[in-house]
Design an enzyme around this catalytic site. Structure first.
Site, PDB file in Angstrom:
ATOM      1  N   HIS A  92      -4.038   6.218   5.762  1.00  0.00           N
ATOM      2  CA  HIS A  92      -5.083   5.426   5.112  1.00  0.00           C
ATOM      3  C   HIS A  92      -5.995   6.352   4.300  1.00  0.00           C
ATOM      4  O   HIS A  92      -6.362   7.430   4.783  1.00  0.00           O
ATOM      5  CB  HIS A  92      -5.894   4.672   6.166  1.00  0.00           C
ATOM      6  CG  HIS A  92      -6.937   3.790   5.574  1.00  0.00           C
ATOM      7  ND1 HIS A  92      -6.617   2.618   4.911  1.00  0.00           N
ATOM      8  CD2 HIS A  92      -8.284   3.921   5.489  1.00  0.00           C
ATOM      9  CE1 HIS A  92      -7.746   2.066   4.467  1.00  0.00           C
ATOM     10  NE2 HIS A  92      -8.759   2.836   4.798  1.00  0.00           N
TER      11      HIS A  92
ATOM     12  N   MET B 200       0.826  -3.147   3.321  1.00  0.00           N
ATOM     13  CA  MET B 200      -0.465  -3.834   3.324  1.00  0.00           C
ATOM     14  C   MET B 200      -0.430  -5.096   4.188  1.00  0.00           C
ATOM     15  O   MET B 200      -0.694  -6.203   3.691  1.00  0.00           O
ATOM     16  CB  MET B 200      -0.876  -4.151   1.890  1.00  0.00           C
ATOM     17  CG  MET B 200      -1.084  -2.901   1.057  1.00  0.00           C
ATOM     18  SD  MET B 200      -2.160  -1.695   1.883  1.00  0.00           S
ATOM     19  CE  MET B 200      -2.795  -0.800   0.498  1.00  0.00           C
ATOM     20  N   ARG B 201      -0.132  -4.902   5.452  1.00  0.00           N
ATOM     21  CA  ARG B 201       0.014  -6.025   6.359  1.00  0.00           C
ATOM     22  C   ARG B 201      -0.348  -5.574   7.767  1.00  0.00           C
ATOM     23  O   ARG B 201      -0.037  -4.446   8.142  1.00  0.00           O
ATOM     24  CB  ARG B 201       1.498  -6.413   6.330  1.00  0.00           C
ATOM     25  CG  ARG B 201       1.794  -7.843   6.347  1.00  0.00           C
ATOM     26  CD  ARG B 201       3.192  -8.121   5.833  1.00  0.00           C
ATOM     27  NE  ARG B 201       3.144  -8.558   4.459  1.00  0.00           N
ATOM     28  CZ  ARG B 201       2.688  -9.735   4.077  1.00  0.00           C
ATOM     29  NH1 ARG B 201       2.273 -10.617   4.958  1.00  0.00           N
ATOM     30  NH2 ARG B 201       2.654 -10.060   2.805  1.00  0.00           N
TER      31      ARG B 201
ATOM     32  N   LYS C  44       4.907 -14.554  11.407  1.00  0.00           N
ATOM     33  CA  LYS C  44       5.010 -13.088  11.500  1.00  0.00           C
ATOM     34  C   LYS C  44       6.006 -12.710  12.603  1.00  0.00           C
ATOM     35  O   LYS C  44       6.816 -11.802  12.443  1.00  0.00           O
ATOM     36  CB  LYS C  44       3.623 -12.507  11.814  1.00  0.00           C
ATOM     37  CG  LYS C  44       3.546 -11.001  11.698  1.00  0.00           C
ATOM     38  CD  LYS C  44       2.209 -10.468  12.162  1.00  0.00           C
ATOM     39  CE  LYS C  44       1.097 -10.747  11.187  1.00  0.00           C
ATOM     40  NZ  LYS C  44       0.850  -9.667  10.236  1.00  0.00           N
TER      41      LYS C  44
ATOM     42  N   ASN D 124       0.311   5.138  10.699  1.00  0.00           N
ATOM     43  CA  ASN D 124      -0.130   4.670   9.371  1.00  0.00           C
ATOM     44  C   ASN D 124      -0.907   5.785   8.679  1.00  0.00           C
ATOM     45  O   ASN D 124      -1.465   6.670   9.342  1.00  0.00           O
ATOM     46  CB  ASN D 124      -1.050   3.450   9.562  1.00  0.00           C
ATOM     47  CG  ASN D 124      -1.526   2.872   8.238  1.00  0.00           C
ATOM     48  OD1 ASN D 124      -0.773   2.787   7.263  1.00  0.00           O
ATOM     49  ND2 ASN D 124      -2.787   2.460   8.182  1.00  0.00           N
TER      50      ASN D 124
ATOM     51  N   GLY E  19       4.947   3.656  -3.467  1.00  0.00           N
ATOM     52  CA  GLY E  19       5.848   4.447  -2.615  1.00  0.00           C
ATOM     53  C   GLY E  19       5.765   5.951  -2.801  1.00  0.00           C
ATOM     54  O   GLY E  19       6.706   6.667  -2.450  1.00  0.00           O
ATOM     55  N   SER E  20       4.629   6.453  -3.303  1.00  0.00           N
ATOM     56  CA  SER E  20       4.545   7.918  -3.448  1.00  0.00           C
ATOM     57  C   SER E  20       4.572   8.594  -2.071  1.00  0.00           C
ATOM     58  O   SER E  20       5.099   9.700  -1.935  1.00  0.00           O
ATOM     59  CB  SER E  20       3.300   8.330  -4.248  1.00  0.00           C
ATOM     60  OG  SER E  20       2.125   8.116  -3.514  1.00  0.00           O
ATOM     61  N   ASN E  21       4.026   7.951  -1.062  1.00  0.00           N
ATOM     62  CA  ASN E  21       4.099   8.537   0.286  1.00  0.00           C
ATOM     63  C   ASN E  21       5.522   8.486   0.840  1.00  0.00           C
ATOM     64  O   ASN E  21       5.972   9.423   1.496  1.00  0.00           O
ATOM     65  CB  ASN E  21       3.117   7.842   1.235  1.00  0.00           C
ATOM     66  CG  ASN E  21       1.711   8.367   1.056  1.00  0.00           C
ATOM     67  OD1 ASN E  21       1.378   9.453   1.499  1.00  0.00           O
ATOM     68  ND2 ASN E  21       0.882   7.598   0.351  1.00  0.00           N
TER      69      ASN E  21
HETATM   70  C1  GAR Z   1      -1.908   5.047  -0.010  1.00  0.00           C
HETATM   71  O1  GAR Z   1      -3.072   5.586  -0.586  1.00  0.00           O
HETATM   72  C2  GAR Z   1      -2.141   4.643   1.421  1.00  0.00           C
HETATM   73  O2  GAR Z   1      -3.026   5.500   2.100  1.00  0.00           O
HETATM   74  C3  GAR Z   1      -2.758   3.284   1.239  1.00  0.00           C
HETATM   75  O3  GAR Z   1      -1.962   2.693   0.247  1.00  0.00           O
HETATM   76  C4  GAR Z   1      -1.562   3.713  -0.671  1.00  0.00           C
HETATM   77  C5  GAR Z   1      -0.084   3.577  -0.936  1.00  0.00           C
HETATM   78  O4  GAR Z   1       0.314   4.468  -1.947  1.00  0.00           O
HETATM   79  N1  GAR Z   1      -2.760   2.528   2.452  1.00  0.00           N
HETATM   80  C6  GAR Z   1      -3.761   1.717   2.811  1.00  0.00           C
HETATM   81  O5  GAR Z   1      -4.717   1.494   2.114  1.00  0.00           O
HETATM   82  C7  GAR Z   1      -3.594   1.082   4.186  1.00  0.00           C
HETATM   83  N2  GAR Z   1      -4.749   0.319   4.511  1.00  0.00           N
HETATM   84  P1  GAR Z   1       1.852   4.764  -2.182  1.00  0.00           P
HETATM   85  O6  GAR Z   1       2.552   3.394  -2.298  1.00  0.00           O
HETATM   86  O7  GAR Z   1       1.900   5.515  -3.482  1.00  0.00           O
HETATM   87  O8  GAR Z   1       2.369   5.553  -1.022  1.00  0.00           O
END
Ligand code: GAR
Length: 191
Positions: free
Chosen positions: A111, A92-93, A67, A109, A14-16
Site C-alpha cells: 500500500h 482494489m478489493r 464474493k 498486500n 501491474g508494475s508491482n
Molecule cells: C500500487 O501503488 C499499490 O501500492 C496500490 O495500487 C498501486 C498499483 O500499482 N495499492 C493500493 O492502493 C491498495 N490499497 P501497480 O498496478 O502499478 O502495481
C-alpha cells in the site's frame, strides 16, 4: 528444495507484478509466479503477464452471485497450483473470509502510504492533500479490513515538492524494491 509458488492479484497497471516477476526471473527471489489473478478484464497487468509467460485468470466479480462464490473458485485454483503465498499488488478489493480462511497468514498486500495512515484507493493524493512531508510504502499481512493487518515492512520518501507524478514515481520505485524484500522474508520465514 522447491521454489516458493506465488499468486499475484492485481486490478490495474501491474508494475508491482512486473517487479516481482523480474525478481523471480533474475534470481533475487527463489520463487515463481504460478498465477496472476485480475478482477478487471482488459487491465494492463494482463499484457505484462503474457509477456512474462505467467498464466492469468481474469474475471468480472459482477458475473458471480457473491464474493464467496468467486473466492471459492479462486481458492480452488490456488490450491490446484500449490500456491504458497498470495501477493496483492494493486488488487482494489477487500478479501473475504473464504480466501482469508484458506490462506491464513499467507496473503500480503502493498500500500502506498505509511499505514495505518491513508488507507484506501487514493492514498498518495490523500496524503498530499493533508500536507504530508514524509510519504511511504507499507507491506502487511491481509485481514478482513481495508488495508489492514500486521505490518511487515515500510519504506519512507521525504518529498516537499508539488509534482504528484514525480512523487508517485518515487513511491512506485520504493514499492518495487520493498515487495521483493518482503517476499524474501516470507520465503525465509523471517517476519
Ligand atoms: C500500487 O501503488 C499499490 O501500492 C496500490 O495500487 C498501486 C498499483 O500499482 N495499492 C493500493 O492502493 C491498495 N490499497 P501497480 O498496478 O502499478 O502495481
Amino acid at each position: 528444495m522447491k521454489r516458493v509458488r506465488l499468486a499475484v492479484f492485481a486490478s490495474g497497471s501491474g508494475s508491482n507484478y512486473e517487479a516481482i516477476a523480474e525478481a523471480c526471473a533474475d534470481g533475487r527471489l527463489d520463487a515463481e509466479i504460478v498465477l496472476l489473478v485480475c478482477d478487471k478484464p482488459g487491465a494492463k497487468v494482463l499484457e505484462r503477464a503474457k509477456r512474462f509467460g505467467t498464466e492469468s485468470f481474469a474475471f468480472n466479480p459482477k458475473d458471480y452471485e457473491s464474493k464467496a462464490a468467486y473466492e471459492t473458485l479462486l481458492v480452488r485454483m490456488l490450491q490446484e497450483r500449490g500456491v504458497d503465498f498470495v501477493c496483492l499488488a494493486g488488487y482494489m478489493r477487500i478479501v473475504g473470509p473464504t480466501l482469508l480462511g484458506a490462506f491464513e497468514q499467507r496473503i500480503v498486500n502493498i500500500h502506498p502510504s505509511l499505514l495505518p495512515s491513508f488507507k484506501g484507493a487514493h492514498a498518495i493524493q490523500d496524503a498530499v492533500d493533508y500536507g504530508v512531508k514524509i510519504f511511504g510504502v507499507t507491506t502487511h499481512f491481509v485481514d478482513e479490513t481495508l488495508d489492514g493487518g500486521r505490518i511487515i515492512d515500510q519504506g519512507a520518501v521525504v518529498y516537499e515538492g508539488s509534482d504528484i507524478e514525480e512523487l508517485t514515481n518515487l513511491i512506485h520505485n520504493i514499492e518495487h524494491k520493498l515487495y521483493v524484500k518482503t517476499i524474501n522474508k516470507l520465503i525465509n520465514k523471517k517476519y
